[in-house]
Structure formats: C-alpha cells, structure tokens
Design an enzyme around this catalytic site. Sequence first.
Site: not given
Length: 610
Positions: A303, A500
């Site tokens: 990520d 997020e």
Amino acid sequence: MKLRLAMLAVAGLGAFLMALAQSAPKPLSSFDPQVKPLLARMTLEEKIGQMTQPEQDALKDPADLENLFIGSVLSGGNSDPKEGNSLKAWTDLYDRIQQHSTKTRLRIPILYGIDAVHGHNNVLGAVIFPHHIGLGCTRNPALVEKVERITAEEVRASGIQWAFAPCVTVPQDIRWGRTYEGFSEDPKVVAELAGPAVRGFQGTDLANPLAVLACAKHFIGDGGTAFGSARGGRGLDQGDTRVDETTLRRIHLPGYIAAIQAGVGTIMPSYSSWNGVKSSASKHLLTEILKQELGFQGFLISDYNAIDQMTRDYKEAIGISINAGMDMAMVPTRYREYITDLKALVDEGKVPLARIDDAVTRILRVKFAMGMMDQGRSQLADRGVQKTFGSPEHRQVARQAVRESLVLLKNDRKTLPVSKGAARIHVGGKSADDLGNQCGGWTISWQGTSGDVTPGGTTILAAIRNTVGKGAQVTFSKDGAGAAGATVGVLVIGERPYAEGNGDRADLALAKEDLDAFHNMKSAGIPVVVILISGRPLILGEVLDAADAVLAAWLPGTEGQGVADVLFGDYRPTGKLSYSWPRSMAQLPVNVNSATYDPLFKVGYGLKYE
Ligand code: GLC
C-alpha cells in the site's frame, strides 16, 4: 439406444469441461517458460526497477522511468494529469509514461495502477457505480461482474491497465471510514461477489486488450481492527486486528480464496496489523499463507508508503517487507532511496537474490499474461475504446445496480411507491441535488467533494423531475421548508463524502442539518419519505419512528435515475442489507459474527412493496 445416450452424455460432459477450461484463466506459472530466459538476461538494477512503483506526479525526473528501469507507476487518489481530469488528459498522461519504457534496453512495458473502485472514478464523465456497500446489497454476482467489466472498459479507454480493486475487506465495525468499500460484514457475501468482481476486471484472458489487472485488497483483516487501535490511539483505520488465526481465517480470508480462484493477478497487503504485527511485514501471512498454502501465483503490491510503517529505519523496513514476501513497493516519492537501499540489501546478503528473482518472476508472469511482452503489440492507449466511455449503455447498467442496491427499511401505510400523478412532491435535504454526495469518496478526488463533481450524472432531484407525470409539480428546498400542501415529501440526507481514516467516526447520529430539514418537512403534516445517502448504516433515532418510509440508497454514484425507478414503483425494491443496522452507538460493534446479535435490522433485511 443406450450406447447412443451414453455417447451423447460423454460428448456433453466433454463440451462442458472444455468450456470450463476455456472459462478458467491460465495459471500465471504457465508463463514461466517465457519469464525465465528474460529474467536470466536482467541486471540486478533492472530487476529492482520492476519492483518499484512511484507516483506519476512525484517523479523527480521523468527520465527516471528509463534510467531506473521502473516497471510500474500509479496515480493515487489526487494524482491527476497536469492538464486536468478529462479522458484525453488521462490518456495523454498514460501514453507519455508508457513511451519511456520503449527507451530501455529490454523495453519491458510499464503497468499503470489506479483506484478504479466504483468506475473509472478519477476521470470526468466516467460512469460512477454504486460503492461496494450498495453492490453487496444487490446479492447479484452477475451484475457485479458486469459492473466491473464496464469499469475495465472505461479504464482501458485511458490506456491504464491495472485497477487497485476489488476491495474484499469484511468490515466488522461500521465506525470505520472504509466500510463502504466493503461488500459486507458477512464473509459469505464477500466471497460470493469477490470472484465475479475479479472476473469482471480480468475476464478469463488477461491478454484481452479490454482486460484490466485486478488487485484484491487489503490483505488481511483491514476491516477487523479494534476501535481506538489506529495510529494516535483514535479510530480504526490502519489499526490492529486482535483475533486468533481461526477467526482471522473464518472472517477475513474467504474473499481472497475466491479472488485467487478467479485468477486475480495482484493482491495488496494491508497497512493494518494482526495482533500487533504489520500485515505487510508478516512472512506467515504473505508467503506461508498466500503464496504457499493458497498457491497465489501473481504478485503483492504494497500500500501507499506502507513500507515506511515497518520500522523507523527505511532500509531495514524495506528488507523486512521484501523478505516477508512483498514483491512490488508502492513508493510514491522515496523511489530512488528504495532502489538504492534494496540494491544494498542484496549486496549485503540481507535480501537473498532468490527473493528478488521470485518477485520479478511474479511481476513478469503478469506482464506476459497480459500480452504486454508480445512483440509488435503497441502498449499505447487504444483510443478507439473511448467511443463507449460514459455511454448511455454503460449508464443503464449503473442504473440497474442502483435500483438493486436500494434497501427499503420502512414503508408505513404504503407510502411508497409515490404516484407519478401526485399533485405536488416536495423534495428536500442536502443530498437531493448533489452529485458529489451521491458518489461519495474516491470520486474525481481522493476524498470526493459535495457539489457538481462530474458531468453526465443525474441527481435524485433531477431523476424525480424526469419521472413524474405532466400534471405533477416538483418543488425543492435544501432545508425542507415549504412542504406544506404537498402530496408527499421526499427528504434526501446522510453523509458528505470522505475516504479512508477521514471517515472514521465515533458517532453515527444524523447531522443536525439533516434533523432540522426533517423537522421542517415533518411540520408540514404530510407523509415524509427519507432517503439515506451514506457510506454505512446511521443511527436514525426519532427519524425512524416519525418518517413514513425510509430507503437506504448508500452511495449510488452518478445514476440517480435508479432511485426514481424504485421511488415511483417502476421497479420494486429487492436490496437486502449487507451490514447490520445498529439501534444505537452503544451496540457497536455489532455484526453477524457478534456473540449477541440484536441490531435494529439484521443482515439480509429488506422490505418489499406489498
Ligand atoms: C491508499 C489505499 C489503497 C489505495 C492506495 C493507492 O492509501 O489504502 O486502497 O489503493 O493507497 O491509492
């Protein structure tokens, strides 16, 4: 006669097996005979270049792409072409990037990755589909596959060949800001939809020019973190999942098993930790479970700056993650440092050359499978694909997905469906005429924005106006005032866009502006239909009792006409909750895996029109 029947049966079985074989993607390891001779010709620098993914707008010098033999770039949520977000600007950017790969000794094409998580959502005019929470409520694998097939076509229209999707997270606490990126809290629902989603993107032949490489994410347990375990002791995002391995496997693994069976080419390990160990640092998770036990033959992409979180010392962090099984690093800005450090780690014997060769083998398998290494095959964008970009046909499929995602929570006195012949329909609420709220996060920008965010869409208010009969009057006020005398009120409220950790919330009560608008409309003494635009179930409080009907629409995307289709009864509501609906915050976390399970509405709940 019997012999003839037997022969027919054998022939039929043969045809079926042939079809099955054709429908199953070729194992990526079947490309090893082509990978091995290329790998043998590569220098260490060329190998490490394939393991490096910088951010396109953070390149210190575009020539780094050829000088450092870079194998992939990404556009993160806010990394747009300098010319803006048009399809042409994105396609020109892709071609500029790709042309650098032709200047290298081995001319290995560049994989361009982007978060196409509900359509080609960075690009103006793209069809924006319902986020996964809505798709989960459809319980329709064939539809999900079609949605991703269209997404892949619109991604390919810009030349880009890799989507960081599908997210196969299994959120266990809806206070998490990424709840809407998950199909469901129920691993069975996630497993049911993960495979079709991968097949939608990749098809059964990655070499198809319309195939897009998929990425199952975020491995593993990203949706199981404990509230308060996130960095800084608040929220859940990137926190710690504290369960035993049996529970981790039971809840969080099924989506990956389905994705691997569907031939997913990449998997993204999670920022989050499992019992205090970073998933991106865990050899047990990345190598022993994913690669050895489950036989995953593609490659792992880290990520965004996830490697930085391994340890304070960056070089040590790189060694930890690569040795754990990470194959390509998403190193948006520190890519030069990453390359230098990884080469030093190999020279020092801290990262075995065999680990480098395994990583590069996996990456090259995917590139060969995608036809990227086919001599004479241009890797530049095929702009002929652009004729269907944002097309009415694509929008019709998104409209169907919206319809099937809607969940009817309450419908007293048959308030719904609303008559198209109603004398006056008063529409209100902050999200009635707001495409940005309708689409949510990951839309044109990383966090998404309220307002007129992209062309070509239909707000719920516009859809209502499109649908009512000639004699019907439609009035609108964002604050819900002025409803007196109307036949019925339709109030569209809920959440503004987020993505997020910015969406982590300790309180999921309706916003004051929404409650005020509800009171305004209710004070008119007319039936009120509440439509919720949100990335998760919200605490409804008094609204549930006082509203005459409540419809959960989640984050439907650009095709608001799908909401009107159900509102006016042209289609019946079929959606079923894929997340438990809590009575109050005191209940959280509450989900199908909870020891005591008594939510306001259970997974699977959804009313029909009588
Ligand atoms: C983000 C997300 C991940 C995304 C990546 C690239 O931080 O965690 O889902 O694919 O970075 O944008």
